[in-house]
Motif scaffolding. Structure first.
Motif, PDB file in Angstrom:
ATOM      1  N   ARG A 238       0.830  -1.206   0.000  1.00 41.92           N
ATOM      2  CA  ARG A 238       0.000   0.000   0.000  1.00 41.92           C
ATOM      3  C   ARG A 238       0.866   1.259   0.000  1.00 41.92           C
ATOM      4  O   ARG A 238       0.539   2.254  -0.646  1.00 41.92           O
ATOM      5  N   TRP A 239       1.998   1.201   0.724  1.00 45.01           N
ATOM      6  CA  TRP A 239       2.908   2.337   0.711  1.00 45.01           C
ATOM      7  C   TRP A 239       3.496   2.533  -0.688  1.00 45.01           C
ATOM      8  O   TRP A 239       3.538   3.660  -1.205  1.00 45.01           O
ATOM      9  N   ARG A 270      -6.035  -1.681 -13.937  1.00 44.39           N
ATOM     10  CA  ARG A 270      -5.414  -1.403 -12.642  1.00 44.39           C
ATOM     11  C   ARG A 270      -4.202  -2.321 -12.468  1.00 44.39           C
ATOM     12  O   ARG A 270      -4.044  -3.318 -13.181  1.00 44.39           O
ATOM     13  N   ASN A 271      -3.359  -1.958 -11.495  1.00 39.68           N
ATOM     14  CA  ASN A 271      -2.207  -2.788 -11.140  1.00 39.68           C
ATOM     15  C   ASN A 271      -2.162  -2.979  -9.632  1.00 39.68           C
ATOM     16  O   ASN A 271      -2.416  -2.045  -8.872  1.00 39.68           O
ATOM     17  N   ILE A 272      -1.837  -4.185  -9.209  1.00 40.77           N
ATOM     18  CA  ILE A 272      -1.483  -4.428  -7.819  1.00 40.77           C
ATOM     19  C   ILE A 272       0.005  -4.128  -7.683  1.00 40.77           C
ATOM     20  O   ILE A 272       0.817  -4.581  -8.487  1.00 40.77           O
ATOM     21  N   VAL A 273       0.353  -3.336  -6.679  1.00 47.73           N
ATOM     22  CA  VAL A 273       1.730  -2.884  -6.500  1.00 47.73           C
ATOM     23  C   VAL A 273       2.313  -3.526  -5.246  1.00 47.73           C
ATOM     24  O   VAL A 273       1.648  -3.602  -4.210  1.00 47.73           O
ATOM     25  N   GLU A 274       3.549  -3.985  -5.350  1.00 42.91           N
ATOM     26  CA  GLU A 274       4.251  -4.533  -4.186  1.00 42.91           C
ATOM     27  C   GLU A 274       5.638  -3.912  -4.101  1.00 42.91           C
ATOM     28  O   GLU A 274       6.253  -3.594  -5.118  1.00 42.91           O
ATOM     29  N   PHE A 275       6.096  -3.714  -2.891  1.00 44.84           N
ATOM     30  CA  PHE A 275       7.451  -3.213  -2.663  1.00 44.84           C
ATOM     31  C   PHE A 275       8.454  -4.280  -3.084  1.00 44.84           C
ATOM     32  O   PHE A 275       8.229  -5.478  -2.903  1.00 44.84           O
TER      33      PHE A 275
END
Length: 358
Positions: A238-239, A270-275
């Motif tokens: 989320r960050w 849309r995209n799911i984002v991960e660190f």
């Protein structure tokens, strides 16, 4: 057989239209075009698009008949800066007549033009002088805008200054996958600042020219931003999603909305984002949602996103929303009917909640 039973209610000002990019459809390749040069260098799949495309330049009349048969009400088209100004300060009467004839043909068939002045490509002479990296070069674009509005402003009242300035600067200067293939955070910020400043100047210029010449129709000027939904599933995700959203959207919308009569929304996915501990990819990765169906190019089909984008930015800026791009890569037309229907459904939902979508 696919049956679409949903009935959607929009405002009386809502009209249906289509959008194209001159580089992607015109053909009759102009060697003064940065994308033409880049495609020849890359020898990639895009080369045919830049070199030949759909031969629209020589098929304007036939293509307009197709638009008429489809009962299109509005057509967002772009004009090619390098055709209009093949050399610095030298404007082509032939090219402007071609576009003027095309626009008049649209009007004669009841189709309202929405004109895009910059859709990624630009003259090679402009890039040779440093392009948007040098703020002083914005004067060249403004001179081009003045020439175009002086010659087409009596026919066109609605204008988009820049198509997807966020994609242009991030893909071209941060990720380095579009021309001019640069990877520099510093240069990305410089280009972004110059585009925002130039948009504001072009906005004032278009309004001034049409007012001074007392052209008919209300002058409307805006920009078309590529919006994606970035969602994170974990705390770090989320960050990272918030950071990506800020870099990809916020700077451009905040900078340009103050000088806009509408907000153009280009929405696809849309995209799911991960660190990710990967500095080469700016410490994030984009993940596809395994629960969603995909377009032919692998983008997640997420129709709720168009509602989320329109609601978020209308509530913040209170600018009328134009859906300047939306669609799906679907060679066999199996998913397209449901794609269109589901996105219209979410647009209708936004309208019922007070969002002005035109």
């Amino acid at each position: 057989m696919i049956e679409i039973m949903n009935i959607f209610k929009f405002s009386e000002n809502f009209i249906f239209g289509i959008a194209t990019s001159s580089t992607q459809i015109e053909g009759a390749a102009d060697p003064n075009n940065t994308w033409y040069r880049w495609c020849r260098k890359q020898r990639k799949q895009c080369s045919d698009v830049c070199l030949h495309a759909c031969d629209h330049w020589d098929r304007v009349r036939q293509d307009t008949e197709l638009l008429k048969d489809l009962q299109i009400q509005s057509y967002r088209m772009s004009i090619e800066w390098c055709r209009i100004e093949p050399a610095q300060g030298e404007f082509s009467d032939e090219a402007i007549r071609h576009y003027r004839d095309e626009i008049q043909l649209l009007l004669d068939n009841g189709i309202k033009p929405l004109m895009t002045l910059h859709h990624f490509s630009e003259p090679v002479w402009f890039q040779a002088q440093g392009g948007w990296e040098k703020q002083k070069n914005s004067k060249h674009f403004i001179n081009y805008v003045k020439y175009v509005v002086d010659n087409l402003g009596d026919l066109v009242s609605d204008w988009v200054t820049f198509n997807e300035p966020n994609v242009y600067s991030i893909f071209g200067y941060l990720l380095g996958i579009f021309p001019p293939e640069i990877r520099s955070v510093f240069k990305t910020y410089k280009v972004t600042a110059t585009l925002i400043k130039t948009h504001a100047e072009a906005y004032r210029l278009i309004h001034r020219i049409r007012a001074e010449k007392q052209y008919e129709g209300k002058t409307l000027v805006g920009t078309a931003i590529h919006f994606r939904i970035f969602d994170g599933l974990t705390f770090l995700g989320r960050w990272a999603a918030a950071v990506v959203d800020h870099i990809f959207h916020k700077r451009y919308v905040e900078g340009m909305a103050s000088y806009s009569d509408f907000l153009g929304v280009n929405y696809y996915t849309r995209n799911i984002v991960e660190f990710a501990l990967d500095p080469s990819n700016y410490f994030h990765k984009l993940i596809k949602d395994g629960n969603l169906s995909k377009s032919d190019i692998g983008w997640d089909i997420y129709p709720e996103g168009i509602y989320r984008v329109c609601k978020k930015y209308y509530d913040k800026y209170h600018l009328p929303i134009y859906i300047t791009e939306n669609g799906i890569s679907d060679r066999h037309d199996k998913r397209r009917p449901d794609f269109i229907s589901s996105h219209l459904s979410y647009l209708a939902k936004a309208v019922t909640e007070g969002v002005i979508i035109e």
